[in-house]
Design an enzyme around this catalytic site. Sequence first.
Site, PDB file in Angstrom:
ATOM      1  N   LYS A 120     -18.671 -12.048 -39.886  1.00 59.88           N
ATOM      2  CA  LYS A 120     -18.270 -10.758 -40.463  1.00 59.88           C
ATOM      3  C   LYS A 120     -16.813 -10.757 -40.934  1.00 59.88           C
ATOM      4  O   LYS A 120     -16.502 -10.267 -42.019  1.00 59.88           O
ATOM      5  CB  LYS A 120     -18.468  -9.674 -39.398  1.00 59.88           C
TER       6      LYS A 120
ATOM      7  N   GLY B 243     -21.971 -22.469 -20.610  1.00 60.78           N
ATOM      8  CA  GLY B 243     -23.319 -21.915 -20.479  1.00 60.78           C
ATOM      9  C   GLY B 243     -23.507 -21.377 -19.082  1.00 60.78           C
ATOM     10  O   GLY B 243     -22.732 -21.713 -18.178  1.00 60.78           O
TER      11      GLY B 243
ATOM     12  N   SER C  84     -26.390  -0.839 -49.898  1.00 61.75           N
ATOM     13  CA  SER C  84     -26.344   0.294 -48.974  1.00 61.75           C
ATOM     14  C   SER C  84     -24.961   0.920 -48.941  1.00 61.75           C
ATOM     15  O   SER C  84     -24.785   2.005 -48.413  1.00 61.75           O
ATOM     16  CB  SER C  84     -26.714  -0.182 -47.567  1.00 61.75           C
ATOM     17  N   GLY C  85     -23.992   0.197 -49.473  1.00 59.03           N
ATOM     18  CA  GLY C  85     -22.621   0.684 -49.355  1.00 59.03           C
ATOM     19  C   GLY C  85     -21.929   0.100 -48.131  1.00 59.03           C
ATOM     20  O   GLY C  85     -20.734   0.243 -47.954  1.00 59.03           O
ATOM     21  N   GLY C  86     -22.697  -0.577 -47.273  1.00 60.11           N
ATOM     22  CA  GLY C  86     -22.116  -1.265 -46.119  1.00 60.11           C
ATOM     23  C   GLY C  86     -21.383  -2.522 -46.572  1.00 60.11           C
ATOM     24  O   GLY C  86     -21.497  -2.940 -47.726  1.00 60.11           O
ATOM     25  N   VAL C  87     -20.650  -3.137 -45.643  1.00 61.34           N
ATOM     26  CA  VAL C  87     -19.808  -4.274 -45.991  1.00 61.34           C
ATOM     27  C   VAL C  87     -20.640  -5.440 -46.552  1.00 61.34           C
ATOM     28  O   VAL C  87     -20.320  -5.995 -47.606  1.00 61.34           O
ATOM     29  CB  VAL C  87     -19.052  -4.783 -44.743  1.00 61.34           C
ATOM     30  N   ASP C  88     -21.722  -5.779 -45.865  1.00 60.40           N
ATOM     31  CA  ASP C  88     -22.438  -7.008 -46.216  1.00 60.40           C
ATOM     32  C   ASP C  88     -23.089  -6.922 -47.595  1.00 60.40           C
ATOM     33  O   ASP C  88     -22.920  -7.816 -48.432  1.00 60.40           O
ATOM     34  CB  ASP C  88     -23.499  -7.338 -45.160  1.00 60.40           C
ATOM     35  N   SER C  89     -23.833  -5.835 -47.839  1.00 61.68           N
ATOM     36  CA  SER C  89     -24.499  -5.763 -49.140  1.00 61.68           C
ATOM     37  C   SER C  89     -23.472  -5.568 -50.253  1.00 61.68           C
ATOM     38  O   SER C  89     -23.669  -6.056 -51.368  1.00 61.68           O
ATOM     39  CB  SER C  89     -25.571  -4.666 -49.155  1.00 61.68           C
ATOM     40  N   SER C  90     -22.360  -4.919 -49.946  1.00 65.95           N
ATOM     41  CA  SER C  90     -21.337  -4.714 -50.980  1.00 65.95           C
ATOM     42  C   SER C  90     -20.688  -6.036 -51.376  1.00 65.95           C
ATOM     43  O   SER C  90     -20.492  -6.314 -52.562  1.00 65.95           O
ATOM     44  CB  SER C  90     -20.248  -3.766 -50.475  1.00 65.95           C
TER      45      SER C  90
ATOM     46  N   CYS D  70     -16.124 -25.991 -20.044  1.00 63.70           N
ATOM     47  CA  CYS D  70     -16.783 -25.380 -18.885  1.00 63.70           C
ATOM     48  C   CYS D  70     -18.062 -26.152 -18.508  1.00 63.70           C
ATOM     49  O   CYS D  70     -17.988 -27.260 -18.026  1.00 63.70           O
ATOM     50  CB  CYS D  70     -17.052 -23.913 -19.207  1.00 63.70           C
ATOM     51  N   TYR D  71     -19.233 -25.600 -18.741  1.00 61.88           N
ATOM     52  CA  TYR D  71     -20.481 -26.328 -18.459  1.00 61.88           C
ATOM     53  C   TYR D  71     -20.482 -27.684 -19.195  1.00 61.88           C
ATOM     54  O   TYR D  71     -21.021 -28.675 -18.704  1.00 61.88           O
ATOM     55  CB  TYR D  71     -21.676 -25.483 -18.916  1.00 61.88           C
TER      56      TYR D  71
ATOM     57  N   HIS E 218     -11.756 -21.563 -20.372  1.00 64.31           N
ATOM     58  CA  HIS E 218     -12.224 -21.167 -21.709  1.00 64.31           C
ATOM     59  C   HIS E 218     -11.053 -20.996 -22.679  1.00 64.31           C
ATOM     60  O   HIS E 218     -10.391 -19.954 -22.676  1.00 64.31           O
ATOM     61  CB  HIS E 218     -13.005 -19.848 -21.631  1.00 64.31           C
TER      62      HIS E 218
ATOM     63  N   GLU F  91     -11.285 -20.515 -25.783  1.00 62.97           N
ATOM     64  CA  GLU F  91     -11.672 -19.682 -26.934  1.00 62.97           C
ATOM     65  C   GLU F  91     -11.436 -18.192 -26.716  1.00 62.97           C
ATOM     66  O   GLU F  91     -11.385 -17.428 -27.671  1.00 62.97           O
ATOM     67  CB  GLU F  91     -13.149 -19.929 -27.292  1.00 62.97           C
TER      68      GLU F  91
END
Length: 513
Positions: free
Chosen positions: A369, A54, A223-229, A81-82, A169, A171
Amino acid sequence: MSEQIIILDFGSQYTQVIARRVRECNVYSTILPFDASADEIAEHAPRGIILSGGPSSVFARDAPLPDPKLFKLGVPILGICYGVQLLAKFLGGKVEKSNKREFGKGTLHVLDNSCALFDGLPESLQVWNSHGDKMTKLPRDFGIVATTDNSDYAVIEHRKKRIFGIQFHPEVVHTPRGREIIANYVHKICNCGKNWTMRNYLDRAIEDIRAQVGNEHVILGLSGGVDSSVAAALIHKAVGNQLTCIFVNNGLLRSREAEVVREVFGRNFQLKLKYVDDSKNFLSRLKGIKSPERKRKIIGNRFIKVFQEATRSVGKAKFLAQGTLYPDVIESVPIAGNPAALIKSHHNVGGLPKNMKFKLVEPLRCLFKDEVRILGLELGLPREIVYRQPFPGPGLAVRVMGEVTKKRLDVLRQADVIVIEEMKASDWYYKVWQSFAVLLPVKSVGVMGDVRTYEDTLAVRVVESQDGMTADWVKLPYELLEKISSRIINEVNGVNRCVFDITSKPPGTIEWE
Ligand code: XMP
């Protein structure tokens, strides 16, 4: 979700990266705000707890602090870290303010390779540091596992209580073997198996959707986007014809976009698809409008109206499905100076109209995603959809500068096709966040053949980004830029000049409007 790791968010810009790294080990992870109570954490029955980094210092008056009972849960803890400073503060160590920041690349020397975190790793490792304050006294009963040239306490461990602190870090990609350190933590220290896979998730999600929806009907704005598809394909798999998808053609789509959606979902998936072509109305409302904000408002409002009408004509539906993702639902931690807390404001076009009374089905709510993409492939969606670049809700209207007309949209569409084709052919398309064309209302003089021309300018924008919040322009090879530019000028009528946008975000935005 049986086995999981809790990540307490102290405002690090890398909190979500930690959560993803854990999931890449096939272990589920949940992010909670730093002040989640020990009881709330215990309800998740976590196998391990990670304290994120942080921007604060434990010395700050309003430093974010966890519930001290956390350390009594008997669950393995990893402070990053923090998070290490917190171990010192709560478990009897000492941290001192340091004027010298340890920042950037460093070399870690592992002194005690019996520490399970470093199982299978060499004694010397490249790591990425970013911290100011320095631990000067170990917390009680802790031992030193590793050092860097600047820090005697780069990694510390309380072996019996299984509490670990890592100053660097693990990650980030600049710690090349950090993934293995995290894998050791979740598998060897927290004893998690590898149960989090998209195959398992798919089976469970289908059951959950069926249980939630019962015999009712579901509506989804595609919408044709990834998420709604992916949401559409998943819900369709779960409840078949109880799902109706609504696809609105607003006249601002890219070339072939409507055809692809109808082909994939209507013909291949045999999903109930209501296709509404309202492009004429959208375009007539945009006539004469030049202001970006006005354009966005007009498009947003019209979309809601058309969508509402379409849902009415579909009949009785109790549920509305949305492709909400995990990053949208994580509570951001309000810590001063925390860049991760910035929130997008204008991206809700196409969202849920406020006065519509539906229950929500959000089957992607706990996914990142990249997980949604894997799920999409599991569900049999084509790569063309699963790996599509983000596309703004107001579509090409925010890429035609100034007034939006059918003619200018067609010019932009032709150029857009060329950018996408060349990016794909050169293998760059899937490596970048977005690559697109913008039509400027700026005419310039040129010469084509022996004829003087006076035509529009087209800008090409190609950016890399993790989440769209910040971005950098991509240093494409000159040969590729040359190809894109010469094709656009030769093939697109009405354009005689092509420029490349070299603005990062901030100070620019990704879209031009
Ligand atoms: P900006 O232009 O704000 O864009 O840097 C950040 C990311 O968001 C996308 N974007 C939108 N997405 N509705 C959306 O769904 C919108 O109104 C919208 N405006 C921008 C943009 O393409 C980029 O990925």
